[in-house]
Design a protein around this motif. Sequence first.
Motif, PDB file in Angstrom:
ATOM      1  N   VAL A   9      52.316 -12.221 -10.523  1.00 22.10           N
ATOM      2  CA  VAL A   9      52.764 -13.361 -10.216  1.00 22.10           C
ATOM      3  C   VAL A   9      51.685 -14.451 -10.412  1.00 22.10           C
ATOM      4  O   VAL A   9      52.110 -15.451 -10.654  1.00 22.10           O
ATOM      5  CB  VAL A   9      53.040 -13.493  -8.490  1.00 22.10           C
ATOM      6  N   SER A  10      50.321 -13.988 -10.100  1.00 24.81           N
ATOM      7  CA  SER A  10      49.251 -15.112 -10.583  1.00 24.81           C
ATOM      8  C   SER A  10      48.189 -14.529 -11.274  1.00 24.81           C
ATOM      9  O   SER A  10      47.282 -13.790 -10.343  1.00 24.81           O
ATOM     10  CB  SER A  10      48.878 -15.918  -9.040  1.00 24.81           C
ATOM     11  N   PRO A  11      47.932 -14.411 -12.374  1.00 25.59           N
ATOM     12  CA  PRO A  11      46.899 -14.085 -13.142  1.00 25.59           C
ATOM     13  C   PRO A  11      45.687 -14.420 -12.734  1.00 25.59           C
ATOM     14  O   PRO A  11      44.703 -13.814 -12.777  1.00 25.59           O
ATOM     15  CB  PRO A  11      47.198 -14.314 -14.787  1.00 25.59           C
ATOM     16  N   PHE A  12      45.496 -15.951 -12.365  1.00 30.30           N
ATOM     17  CA  PHE A  12      44.102 -16.462 -12.011  1.00 30.30           C
ATOM     18  C   PHE A  12      43.597 -15.611 -10.529  1.00 30.30           C
ATOM     19  O   PHE A  12      42.553 -15.564 -10.512  1.00 30.30           O
ATOM     20  CB  PHE A  12      44.413 -17.960 -11.837  1.00 30.30           C
ATOM     21  N   ALA A  13      44.804 -15.427  -9.841  1.00 28.51           N
ATOM     22  CA  ALA A  13      44.363 -14.814  -8.501  1.00 28.51           C
ATOM     23  C   ALA A  13      43.665 -13.367  -8.717  1.00 28.51           C
ATOM     24  O   ALA A  13      42.751 -13.183  -8.021  1.00 28.51           O
ATOM     25  CB  ALA A  13      45.328 -14.820  -7.476  1.00 28.51           C
ATOM     26  N   ARG A  14      44.376 -12.642  -9.667  1.00 31.30           N
ATOM     27  CA  ARG A  14      44.018 -11.386  -9.907  1.00 31.30           C
ATOM     28  C   ARG A  14      42.615 -11.295 -10.629  1.00 31.30           C
ATOM     29  O   ARG A  14      41.738 -10.769 -10.325  1.00 31.30           O
ATOM     30  CB  ARG A  14      45.014 -10.752 -10.700  1.00 31.30           C
ATOM     31  N   SER A  15      42.340 -12.328 -11.577  1.00 37.68           N
ATOM     32  CA  SER A  15      40.892 -12.388 -12.429  1.00 37.68           C
ATOM     33  C   SER A  15      39.791 -12.499 -11.162  1.00 37.68           C
ATOM     34  O   SER A  15      38.897 -11.997 -11.482  1.00 37.68           O
ATOM     35  CB  SER A  15      41.038 -13.580 -13.258  1.00 37.68           C
ATOM     36  N   TYR A  16      40.059 -13.110 -10.017  1.00 39.78           N
ATOM     37  CA  TYR A  16      39.084 -13.340  -9.088  1.00 39.78           C
ATOM     38  C   TYR A  16      38.948 -11.941  -8.185  1.00 39.78           C
ATOM     39  O   TYR A  16      38.024 -11.560  -7.620  1.00 39.78           O
ATOM     40  CB  TYR A  16      39.334 -14.541  -8.121  1.00 39.78           C
ATOM     41  N   LEU A  17      40.298 -11.491  -7.903  1.00 39.64           N
ATOM     42  CA  LEU A  17      40.131 -10.232  -7.094  1.00 39.64           C
ATOM     43  C   LEU A  17      39.662  -9.044  -7.818  1.00 39.64           C
ATOM     44  O   LEU A  17      39.459  -8.118  -7.217  1.00 39.64           O
ATOM     45  CB  LEU A  17      41.661 -10.099  -6.523  1.00 39.64           C
ATOM     46  N   LEU A  18      39.510  -8.949  -9.169  1.00 40.55           N
ATOM     47  CA  LEU A  18      39.090  -7.882  -9.725  1.00 40.55           C
ATOM     48  C   LEU A  18      37.633  -7.689  -9.123  1.00 40.55           C
ATOM     49  O   LEU A  18      37.450  -6.425  -9.394  1.00 40.55           O
ATOM     50  CB  LEU A  18      38.992  -8.124 -11.204  1.00 40.55           C
ATOM     51  N   GLU A  19      36.974  -8.383  -8.757  1.00 40.31           N
ATOM     52  CA  GLU A  19      35.396  -8.341  -8.242  1.00 40.31           C
ATOM     53  C   GLU A  19      35.519  -7.788  -6.640  1.00 40.31           C
ATOM     54  O   GLU A  19      34.321  -7.732  -6.266  1.00 40.31           O
ATOM     55  CB  GLU A  19      34.629  -9.447  -8.300  1.00 40.31           C
ATOM     56  N   ALA A  20      36.599  -7.558  -6.026  1.00 37.84           N
ATOM     57  CA  ALA A  20      36.849  -7.306  -4.654  1.00 37.84           C
ATOM     58  C   ALA A  20      37.039  -5.905  -4.569  1.00 37.84           C
ATOM     59  O   ALA A  20      37.398  -5.181  -5.550  1.00 37.84           O
ATOM     60  CB  ALA A  20      37.829  -7.964  -3.909  1.00 37.84           C
ATOM     61  N   HIS A  21      37.163  -5.478  -3.260  1.00 29.64           N
ATOM     62  CA  HIS A  21      37.357  -4.018  -3.152  1.00 29.64           C
ATOM     63  C   HIS A  21      37.860  -3.968  -1.509  1.00 29.64           C
ATOM     64  O   HIS A  21      37.564  -4.805  -0.788  1.00 29.64           O
ATOM     65  CB  HIS A  21      36.202  -3.083  -3.073  1.00 29.64           C
ATOM     66  N   ALA A  22      38.790  -2.942  -1.336  1.00 32.67           N
ATOM     67  CA  ALA A  22      39.405  -2.577  -0.004  1.00 32.67           C
ATOM     68  C   ALA A  22      38.411  -2.177   0.850  1.00 32.67           C
ATOM     69  O   ALA A  22      37.808  -0.949   0.588  1.00 32.67           O
ATOM     70  CB  ALA A  22      40.472  -1.941  -0.328  1.00 32.67           C
ATOM     71  N   VAL A  23      37.902  -2.819   1.922  1.00 34.00           N
ATOM     72  CA  VAL A  23      36.952  -2.416   2.819  1.00 34.00           C
ATOM     73  C   VAL A  23      37.660  -1.513   3.853  1.00 34.00           C
ATOM     74  O   VAL A  23      37.148  -0.121   4.243  1.00 34.00           O
ATOM     75  CB  VAL A  23      36.361  -3.521   3.745  1.00 34.00           C
TER      76      VAL A  23
END
Length: 581
Positions: free
Chosen positions: A444-458
């Motif tokens: 849906v949003s490649p831009f949002a995914r590019s930032y979320l790549l550095e995140a993790h599920a806590v």
Amino acid sequence: MSYQVIARKYRPQRFSDVVGQDHVTQTLANAVRQNRIAHAYLFCGPRGTGKTTVARIFAKCLNCTGGPRVDFDDADLRCQEIAEGRALDVLEIDGASNNGVEQVRELRETVKYAPATSKFKIYIIDEVHMLSTPAFNALLKTLEEPPAHVKFMFATTDPEKVLPTILSRCQRFDLRRIPAALIVKHLTQIARLEQVKTDEAALFAIARGADGGMRDAESALDQLISFCGEKIEEADVLSMFGLTAQSQILELARAVLAGEIEPALRQLDHFARNGKDLGRLLADLLGHFRNLLLFQVSRGDLSLLEVSETEAAALAGQSSGVSTESLTRILEVLANHEGRLRDAASKRILFEVALLKSMEARHAVSLDALLARLQQLRPGGASSPTPEPPDAVSSALAAPPATRASNPPGSASGVDSGPAGMPAAPLADLDNLWAKVLEAVGRVSPFARSYLLEAHAVSFSAGLLTIGFDPEFADHLELVDNTKNRTLIQTKLKELGCGEARVKFVKSEAPADRAAAGAPAASAPARSAPPARPPAQPAPAAPSSKGRPEAVPFNKEEFKNDPLIQKALEIFKGQIVDVRA
């Protein structure tokens, strides 16, 4: 008796005769009826819209016999004196030629004397913005506290040049440009009284050239009567004032919308060879596309437009073959070139460029649409995702209520509970779920995914998915923590069988034994053990202290100088703000 020009011969003599300024005349008429008459008035507006005319009519209302009254008698001697400019108690002063402090001092000396024959002594100062600053300052005290028998009426085309101290002491009235339809109606009445035959197209051409000024329209009609005699046609108006016929503007607009380059350039060549005003032509073309956009947005509501029946029919035909986005882009191109045309050395060349760019703008694609299209072209992007084998998390979350109720909701070591009432799931499966969420968000949003790549599920507890960013990437929090992204993730969680979940972003270090965010954890179930590595195969790179593989060497300067990057910057007129490996 000497000849009197049309603009003076048919000048309005009472408020009901004024065209297109009802908001001003109605207010002044009510002030007279209610005896709420101020001591100073300021009339603003473009030339030829009736500023001085309204001031004179107001003076008639105040100084007529038995006044103040709105329904004065036209045969009243005092009203006739005011109309002819010879009333002793109504003084008209030209601000341009009497702009010095000495003239204002003389005015202050005469203010204290009572009117000769009327109730008020009225000063009408035209083009008051031409007064010098010392002259304005000399007028301040008298303007604020004049004698009871004195009224000031100012007229100006540039109220921004009037001192704020003067503005604050006046009641201000802004006169508007008069709509073309009202100008045509008024000119029709004048032509009938002058016994001149005119067609509607000719009068609309005069109204277009007058640009909302009634006096300009009346002067043009007067000149055309002298030029043409008893019959005025559109061709006569176009020839005299260098205007373009409405039908020719419609045809040029049609060629732009159809992308017909040669016919459009041939028409422009014809206009230039016949001495048409290219600046006026571009303004008319821009106005047509503006009307076309309003016609399309309002679904054919002609009350928002000032068009003839012929143009209304053309708008209905052209609006069906073009999108609102295309019209907006064409308007942007034409508006940009209109500003540049005034200072261009070669107006014709710039106009030709404007036509070509307008045709190109019809099919321009927005950046969001382009990115969505690119995403569809990626492997698997255009097709629906292939069903994956159920894992611990999806199986547990998709279980029926009876099954879920039989499982204890608590959590043990290495276990995190899911939404309220759902069974416990191993922390390892959070990475699997998070990878699926990333994949779904990326579609849906490649831009949002590019930032979320550095995140993790806590954690995923009590219906709340907590998403963490390592302190190294804490600046991403501000970029992704918004309503749009939270809603997007919640929607994807629901599609994955997680129910009505909530999302929370926090700053949190990733455990050393957790897979890096965005790693392809979903390619195989988390519970499956990896196959044994052959003894001869070299060991993988040791993970860093934060659970991520060692970074591949990255050269920022090589990235910036990459030909593809440079081409992208040229196309989108952008600049590199930051580069991260």
